[in-house]
Every structure is written in structure tokens, then in C-alpha cells.
Design a protein around this motif. Structure first.
Motif, PDB file in Angstrom:
ATOM      1  N   ASP A  65       0.848  -1.183   0.000  1.00 38.18           N
ATOM      2  CA  ASP A  65       0.000   0.000   0.000  1.00 38.18           C
ATOM      3  C   ASP A  65       0.889   1.240   0.000  1.00 38.18           C
ATOM      4  O   ASP A  65       1.827   1.331   0.780  1.00 38.18           O
ATOM      5  CB  ASP A  65      -0.898  -0.026   1.257  1.00 38.18           C
ATOM      6  CG  ASP A  65      -1.783   1.182   1.331  1.00 38.18           C
ATOM      7  OD1 ASP A  65      -1.394   2.142   2.025  1.00 38.18           O
ATOM      8  OD2 ASP A  65      -2.840   1.181   0.684  1.00 38.18           O
ATOM      9  N   THR A  67       0.409   4.229   1.016  1.00 40.47           N
ATOM     10  CA  THR A  67       0.393   4.975   2.270  1.00 40.47           C
ATOM     11  C   THR A  67       1.309   4.311   3.294  1.00 40.47           C
ATOM     12  O   THR A  67       2.101   4.993   3.953  1.00 40.47           O
ATOM     13  CB  THR A  67      -1.037   5.089   2.819  1.00 40.47           C
ATOM     14  OG1 THR A  67      -1.863   5.715   1.823  1.00 40.47           O
ATOM     15  CG2 THR A  67      -1.070   5.915   4.091  1.00 40.47           C
ATOM     16  N   THR A 102      -3.408  15.031  -2.227  1.00 36.47           N
ATOM     17  CA  THR A 102      -2.904  13.827  -1.572  1.00 36.47           C
ATOM     18  C   THR A 102      -3.408  13.724  -0.136  1.00 36.47           C
ATOM     19  O   THR A 102      -3.654  12.624   0.352  1.00 36.47           O
ATOM     20  CB  THR A 102      -1.361  13.761  -1.604  1.00 36.47           C
ATOM     21  OG1 THR A 102      -0.821  14.959  -1.063  1.00 36.47           O
ATOM     22  CG2 THR A 102      -0.847  13.561  -3.006  1.00 36.47           C
ATOM     23  N   PHE A 107      -3.233   9.775   1.242  1.00 32.48           N
ATOM     24  CA  PHE A 107      -2.006   9.115   0.806  1.00 32.48           C
ATOM     25  C   PHE A 107      -0.871   9.208   1.813  1.00 32.48           C
ATOM     26  O   PHE A 107       0.162   8.599   1.627  1.00 32.48           O
ATOM     27  CB  PHE A 107      -1.519   9.706  -0.511  1.00 32.48           C
ATOM     28  CG  PHE A 107      -2.273   9.225  -1.721  1.00 32.48           C
ATOM     29  CD1 PHE A 107      -3.252   8.261  -1.638  1.00 32.48           C
ATOM     30  CD2 PHE A 107      -1.989   9.764  -2.958  1.00 32.48           C
ATOM     31  CE1 PHE A 107      -3.923   7.828  -2.760  1.00 32.48           C
ATOM     32  CE2 PHE A 107      -2.655   9.335  -4.086  1.00 32.48           C
ATOM     33  CZ  PHE A 107      -3.629   8.377  -3.988  1.00 32.48           C
ATOM     34  N   GLY A 108      -1.008   9.987   2.863  1.00 32.92           N
ATOM     35  CA  GLY A 108       0.087  10.141   3.813  1.00 32.92           C
ATOM     36  C   GLY A 108       1.160  11.043   3.247  1.00 32.92           C
ATOM     37  O   GLY A 108       0.884  11.938   2.449  1.00 32.92           O
TER      38      GLY A 108
END
Length: 127
Positions: A65, A67, A102, A107-108
């Protein structure tokens, strides 16, 4: 996982308590018949992709992932910059400065460079 780490959160806590990593690399990987150059100096890992199509394929075909990867990179003090034909298109990790998009997508620590993607497209048409 390290001993005692039962979750990704435990692992990230353990990583954050350690000194930042430094990486030194100069290699070329072949992924699905495409060469990907990886250069790393200290806390920045630059991944050079031959085209936007290769970048999208790498993003879609990742075994993790994005993130989780970005958060793990940030916890280790590392930054990965994805480049297409020399133009940065995304940055993940410690030195990424997330934009509104983002952040909204959750998305971090991921920074996107739309102008880099545009430059990569233009240079592909000229080349």
C-alpha cells in the motif's frame, strides 16, 4: 517483523526510535522488460523510470500500500523520488510535502508533481 512487533504500528514505533537510515545505491533493475535506474545518496532514493506508462504500471502493480510505504519511509528518515525522463513526478517519505489532493485522498507523506508529469509527456513526444 522485529521481536515484540505485532502490528505495522509496533514496527513503525520501533523504527522511529532508531537513527535515520542512510542509503548508498547505484543499480539498474529490469521490471517487466523495462529498465529502472535507482540511485541513492544518504536519505534520498531516486527512481528513474523510462516513461509515465512505466510509472503508472509500477504504481498499480506494487506489492504494498502506497500509504504504508510512505509512512515507513518517513519513519526511517528516507525519501523516494520517482522521476520520468529526469522530471520528478512524485515524492514519498520524509521530505515529501503533501498537497491538498494527496491529503484528501489519504495518501500520507506523498507529494505529487503534476508539472513533472507534463514535462515527461512533452519530452516523450519530442524524443
Amino acid at each position: 517483523m522485529t521481536s515484540g512487533a505485532r502490528t505495522v504500528g509496533d514496527l513503525l514505533d520501533a523504527v522511529e526510535r532508531r537513527p535515520n537510515l542512510a542509503v548508498d545505491a547505484d543499480l539498474t533493475l529490469a521490471v517487466d522488460g523495462r529498465d529502472i535506474d535507482v540511485r541513492a545518496y544518504d536519505d534520498l532514493v531516486a527512481v528513474e523510470l523510462p516513461s509515465l506508462g512505466a510509472a503508472v504500471a509500477l504504481w498499480r502493480g506494487r506489492p504494498f500500500d502506497q500509504t504504508d510505504a510512505a509512512v515507513a519511509l518517513a519513519a526511517a528518515g528516507l525519501t523516494v523520488e520517482l522521476r520520468v525522463r529526469g522530471a520528478p513526478v512524485a515524492r514519498l517519505g520524509a521530505k515529501a510535502v503533501p498537497g491538498d489532493l494527496t491529503r484528501r485522498l489519504g495518501f500520507g507523506p506523498v507529494e505529487l508533481y503534476p508539472e513533472g508529469a507534463l514535462l515527461a509527456l512533452v519530452s516523450a513526444r519530442r524524443g
